[in-house]
Design a protein around this motif. Sequence first.
Motif, PDB file in Angstrom:
ATOM      1  N   GLY A 111      63.306 -63.289  -7.073  1.00  0.00           N
ATOM      2  CA  GLY A 111      64.363 -64.105  -6.483  1.00  0.00           C
ATOM      3  C   GLY A 111      64.176 -64.496  -5.037  1.00  0.00           C
ATOM      4  O   GLY A 111      65.152 -64.709  -4.313  1.00  0.00           O
ATOM      5  N   GLN A 112      62.903 -64.624  -4.584  1.00  0.00           N
ATOM      6  CA  GLN A 112      62.643 -65.054  -3.199  1.00  0.00           C
ATOM      7  C   GLN A 112      62.293 -66.555  -3.221  1.00  0.00           C
ATOM      8  O   GLN A 112      61.368 -66.964  -3.913  1.00  0.00           O
ATOM      9  CB  GLN A 112      61.478 -64.274  -2.578  1.00  0.00           C
ATOM     10  CG  GLN A 112      61.305 -62.835  -3.051  1.00  0.00           C
ATOM     11  CD  GLN A 112      62.550 -61.993  -3.052  1.00  0.00           C
ATOM     12  OE1 GLN A 112      63.355 -62.051  -2.121  1.00  0.00           O
ATOM     13  NE2 GLN A 112      62.729 -61.197  -4.101  1.00  0.00           N
ATOM     14  N   PHE A 113      63.022 -67.354  -2.449  1.00  0.00           N
ATOM     15  CA  PHE A 113      62.795 -68.803  -2.456  1.00  0.00           C
ATOM     16  C   PHE A 113      63.031 -69.408  -1.070  1.00  0.00           C
ATOM     17  O   PHE A 113      63.921 -68.974  -0.342  1.00  0.00           O
ATOM     18  CB  PHE A 113      63.763 -69.502  -3.427  1.00  0.00           C
ATOM     19  CG  PHE A 113      63.516 -69.227  -4.876  1.00  0.00           C
ATOM     20  CD1 PHE A 113      62.616 -69.990  -5.611  1.00  0.00           C
ATOM     21  CD2 PHE A 113      64.191 -68.199  -5.521  1.00  0.00           C
ATOM     22  CE1 PHE A 113      62.397 -69.741  -6.956  1.00  0.00           C
ATOM     23  CE2 PHE A 113      63.985 -67.940  -6.875  1.00  0.00           C
ATOM     24  CZ  PHE A 113      63.079 -68.705  -7.592  1.00  0.00           C
ATOM     25  N   VAL A 114      62.224 -70.407  -0.776  1.00  0.00           N
ATOM     26  CA  VAL A 114      62.475 -71.286   0.372  1.00  0.00           C
ATOM     27  C   VAL A 114      62.425 -72.710  -0.168  1.00  0.00           C
ATOM     28  O   VAL A 114      61.350 -73.227  -0.475  1.00  0.00           O
ATOM     29  CB  VAL A 114      61.428 -71.113   1.486  1.00  0.00           C
ATOM     30  CG1 VAL A 114      61.762 -72.029   2.670  1.00  0.00           C
ATOM     31  CG2 VAL A 114      61.357 -69.661   1.948  1.00  0.00           C
ATOM     32  N   HIS A 115      63.596 -73.348  -0.322  1.00  0.00           N
ATOM     33  CA  HIS A 115      63.679 -74.719  -0.834  1.00  0.00           C
ATOM     34  C   HIS A 115      63.797 -75.690   0.336  1.00  0.00           C
ATOM     35  O   HIS A 115      64.637 -75.484   1.219  1.00  0.00           O
ATOM     36  CB  HIS A 115      64.907 -74.890  -1.730  1.00  0.00           C
ATOM     37  CG  HIS A 115      64.866 -74.070  -2.981  1.00  0.00           C
ATOM     38  ND1 HIS A 115      65.391 -72.799  -3.045  1.00  0.00           N
ATOM     39  CD2 HIS A 115      64.371 -74.342  -4.220  1.00  0.00           C
ATOM     40  CE1 HIS A 115      65.222 -72.326  -4.271  1.00  0.00           C
ATOM     41  NE2 HIS A 115      64.613 -73.236  -5.004  1.00  0.00           N
ATOM     42  N   VAL A 116      63.004 -76.736   0.307  1.00  0.00           N
ATOM     43  CA  VAL A 116      63.040 -77.766   1.341  1.00  0.00           C
ATOM     44  C   VAL A 116      63.371 -79.096   0.672  1.00  0.00           C
ATOM     45  O   VAL A 116      62.646 -79.535  -0.233  1.00  0.00           O
ATOM     46  CB  VAL A 116      61.697 -77.856   2.093  1.00  0.00           C
ATOM     47  CG1 VAL A 116      61.772 -78.903   3.191  1.00  0.00           C
ATOM     48  CG2 VAL A 116      61.309 -76.490   2.669  1.00  0.00           C
ATOM     49  N   ILE A 117      64.474 -79.727   1.099  1.00  0.00           N
ATOM     50  CA  ILE A 117      64.942 -80.976   0.496  1.00  0.00           C
ATOM     51  C   ILE A 117      64.939 -82.066   1.561  1.00  0.00           C
ATOM     52  O   ILE A 117      65.923 -82.236   2.298  1.00  0.00           O
ATOM     53  CB  ILE A 117      66.357 -80.824  -0.113  1.00  0.00           C
ATOM     54  CG1 ILE A 117      66.446 -79.586  -0.986  1.00  0.00           C
ATOM     55  CG2 ILE A 117      66.707 -82.055  -0.927  1.00  0.00           C
ATOM     56  CD1 ILE A 117      67.200 -78.442  -0.378  1.00  0.00           C
TER      57      ILE A 117
END
Length: 321
Positions: A276-282
């Motif tokens: 469950g580790q995330f870095v989302h870039v939008i």
Amino acid sequence: MIKMDLTLLASAIAPVNLRSCLIQRQGELIFEHYRRPQTVREIAKINSCTKSVLSALLCIAMDQGLLPELSTPASAFFPVLAAADDPRKRLITLEHLLTMTAGFSWTEFGGRNSFPHMTRTPDWIAYVLEQPMSDEPGTRMEYNSGVSQMLSHILLQTTGMPAAAFAEKYLFGPLGITQYEWETDPQGVHTGGFGLKLRPADLMRFGQLYLDKGNWQGKQLISSRLAERSVQPAIAVKDPWRGYYCWHWWADSFTVSAPSDSPDSFDYFYARGFGGQFVHVIPKLDMVVVLTHDNRKNTKYPDVFREFIAPLLAVEPVIKK
């Protein structure tokens, strides 16, 4: 500004029991959740998000002219590949390693040719290089932390610096990241596919760097050319994955039918790590979303971003800067 109902979001993610959830818009933190107050200052494993940090370091090495063209054969760094019986091993390039398309037979999470088995051997690189080939390089993405370890060794060979030291000088230091731990393999080389510990806020700094195309507070840490190129889809992936793989980053898109029945959508790229580790870039929304968890079991885990956060973003009006 996005008119997200943050109260709704807080209640929606509550059952997931996240370790942290941070949302930043136009450089401003608009949502911050920690399961425990001390989480804000604690470092924790980011697992395979380490791969995207390694990608950043390799881009910096390319900018500095230390890393050769990505068409360079991997055998230039691992001569045993040039002498391999299978001629396909001689075709593996640096770009194949970055896009997980080297062609090795690999099952990552279990079986004989796997990441767990690799970590129980005295020489991880030797283990990876001796694996048989299943595909022509460049034709199929097969998730493989072994090739990430190859890239970490290549970074050391080309820069003359361990990954952590190189990061401190050219990435962590400029970003203000002072707290971290990074594991090493039996040869003392930092793990390329996992093993890095960071704070959630420092993952946000890393994501913001990529949102701003390699620029941090007016200083170009990674050239905009490579920062953008490294997160462009390189190859479509197959189940159980979705979307595309880039240079040790993932890319996908989200579409929802708005109340007016006119579809709205956005593309995004992201770092992801087990549990469950995330870095989302939008980019379209000028937004970074960081999620961390400590789910240790390989059980079905909801895609918190796509199930709870993205629907709120896609249906709300967006005013661009």
